[in-house]
Design an enzyme around this catalytic site. Sequence first.
Site, mmCIF file in Angstrom:
data_model
loop_
_atom_site.group_PDB
_atom_site.id
_atom_site.type_symbol
_atom_site.label_atom_id
_atom_site.label_comp_id
_atom_site.label_asym_id
_atom_site.label_seq_id
_atom_site.Cartn_x
_atom_site.Cartn_y
_atom_site.Cartn_z
ATOM 1 N N CYS A 77 0.846 -1.188 0.000
ATOM 2 C CA CYS A 77 0.000 0.000 0.000
ATOM 3 C C CYS A 77 0.884 1.241 0.000
ATOM 4 O O CYS A 77 1.885 1.293 0.720
ATOM 5 C CB CYS A 77 -0.907 -0.038 1.228
ATOM 6 S SG CYS A 77 -1.764 1.501 1.573
ATOM 7 N N GLN A 284 -9.422 19.235 8.312
ATOM 8 C CA GLN A 284 -8.164 18.524 8.493
ATOM 9 C C GLN A 284 -8.408 17.057 8.842
ATOM 10 O O GLN A 284 -9.289 16.735 9.642
ATOM 11 C CB GLN A 284 -7.337 19.181 9.595
ATOM 12 C CG GLN A 284 -6.942 20.623 9.309
ATOM 13 C CD GLN A 284 -5.827 20.745 8.288
ATOM 14 O OE1 GLN A 284 -5.443 19.769 7.646
ATOM 15 N NE2 GLN A 284 -5.305 21.952 8.113
ATOM 16 N N TYR A 314 -8.751 31.250 1.720
ATOM 17 C CA TYR A 314 -8.903 29.817 1.432
ATOM 18 C C TYR A 314 -9.513 29.143 2.672
ATOM 19 O O TYR A 314 -8.980 28.165 3.209
ATOM 20 C CB TYR A 314 -7.566 29.162 1.085
ATOM 21 C CG TYR A 314 -6.818 29.805 -0.059
ATOM 22 C CD1 TYR A 314 -7.157 29.525 -1.383
ATOM 23 C CD2 TYR A 314 -5.768 30.682 0.187
ATOM 24 C CE1 TYR A 314 -6.461 30.103 -2.434
ATOM 25 C CE2 TYR A 314 -5.062 31.269 -0.858
ATOM 26 C CZ TYR A 314 -5.412 30.981 -2.165
ATOM 27 O OH TYR A 314 -4.718 31.564 -3.198
ATOM 28 N N GLU A 335 -13.983 31.893 0.794
ATOM 29 C CA GLU A 335 -13.914 30.518 0.297
ATOM 30 C C GLU A 335 -14.681 30.411 -1.018
ATOM 31 O O GLU A 335 -15.787 30.931 -1.154
ATOM 32 C CB GLU A 335 -14.497 29.555 1.321
ATOM 33 C CG GLU A 335 -14.727 28.138 0.839
ATOM 34 C CD GLU A 335 -13.464 27.465 0.305
ATOM 35 O OE1 GLU A 335 -13.565 26.799 -0.749
ATOM 36 O OE2 GLU A 335 -12.390 27.614 0.925
ATOM 37 N N CYS A 407 0.655 22.830 3.439
ATOM 38 C CA CYS A 407 0.809 21.369 3.435
ATOM 39 C C CYS A 407 1.907 20.932 2.473
ATOM 40 O O CYS A 407 2.092 19.737 2.243
ATOM 41 C CB CYS A 407 -0.515 20.696 3.060
ATOM 42 S SG CYS A 407 -1.100 21.091 1.396
#
Length: 449
Positions: A77, A284, A314, A335, A407
């Site tokens: 995986c 999240q 965002y 947004e 991120c």
Amino acid sequence: MKVNDEIELYIEKFTSSAQGIAHHNGQVIFVKDACPKDKVLAKITNIRKNFANAEIIDIIESSPHRVVPFCPMYKHCGACSMQFVDYDYQLELKSQIVKDALYSIGQIDFDVPQTEPSPQIKNYRHKIQYPVSQKKVSKRPIIGYYMPNSHSAVDIKHCPIQPEICDKIIDFIRENAERYDMEGYDEKSHSGLLRHVILRVSNKNSSLLLGLVINSKVITENLRRFADDVMQNFPDIKGVCVNFNTQKTNLILGVETICIKGQDYVEDELCSNIFKIGLDTFFQVNPQTAQNLFGYVKEYIKRNFTSPTVLDAYAGIASIGMCVSDLAKNVTSVELIKASCNKAKDGLELNNIKNLTVINEDTAEFIKNTPEKFDIIITDPPKKGSTAEVLDGFLKCCKKEIIYVSCNPATLARDLRYLINKGCKLKSIKPFDMFCHTNHVETVAIIEV
């Protein structure tokens, strides 16, 4: 050096893509599944102009940081590429990944502190997106993550990084799909009904939202019957939603989602605020690390500002905007996705927040046209980072500081270099482990304009 040559290598460092780095006769060699301080016998698999690739044949001397992966599916995986590295060292490596990106991409030499650990390193992932395909002979569905560097799904019976109830629900779908005519999707022929299964799990109360992404524009009676049965078998499932995606695309979700049973959200909690989380709204995946990250941002604002005006760019469902709203004079959350804005407005009502305004608009357009100036801009852009246009807009309407949540260390480093070239100062940087056992790292940068 030739392809298939076997050579001894000492692994010196780790790349941002979770490969070991070694050198042989001046040549850089990237070694799959290698841990820094390993001594290995490796076979060359590919040679390029400036580097080569290799895979381990034997570990001659194991790194003190190498551990036995806790998941038996690790090799098959592609979800947890760092599981063979002990957790404390994973945190060190993630800090180094951020530092290397700042230096090599942003030309920024900056001390990066130890990555903040996740409070939970198993069963932490509260959003699951499994692609679905089908075995050719038995016609049983294959439901699980993709194999490394492929679009071939592995049938995952147990995944230790997600809540255990998810395994049971996926197994119910796997065992009963044929009864409901839910044939797995075939990318090549663009046939089969069920493309993805999505689960959103509340960290607050363990309730679930189940999503089915289908290669159809029609809700069949079989799908409705499945929704009835799965909710009867699993009382924690509060709703079943269907998303329609009939396009030949790698994107998981199509444009339209409808709820065919129960409610179209689950509730979760961050910073003492309750949020409604839908199938296609951003939240999240690791709520406990998100709590730490948001708490870090909130504490910074509390120490350094008094009743600031805040732009939450965002914004998703305005989770971070709501979390800092009690410290702010006012918050403007921007947004693009309407469904997220609707869930944000639900959150304002649930939490009785009066000083936050939700705006359904693209951040770039809002920044370009707004006459307002904000003391703080909090931005959490997608993985590709921000554009020069957006960053220039931030500089135009930010009076004091930008708090950049990222991120992706590479695009963060690029955007920080752009801001520094415009006269900004990087004050601090802090990594958080949002995705345990992977090479991904979430980072908060504080920038003075």
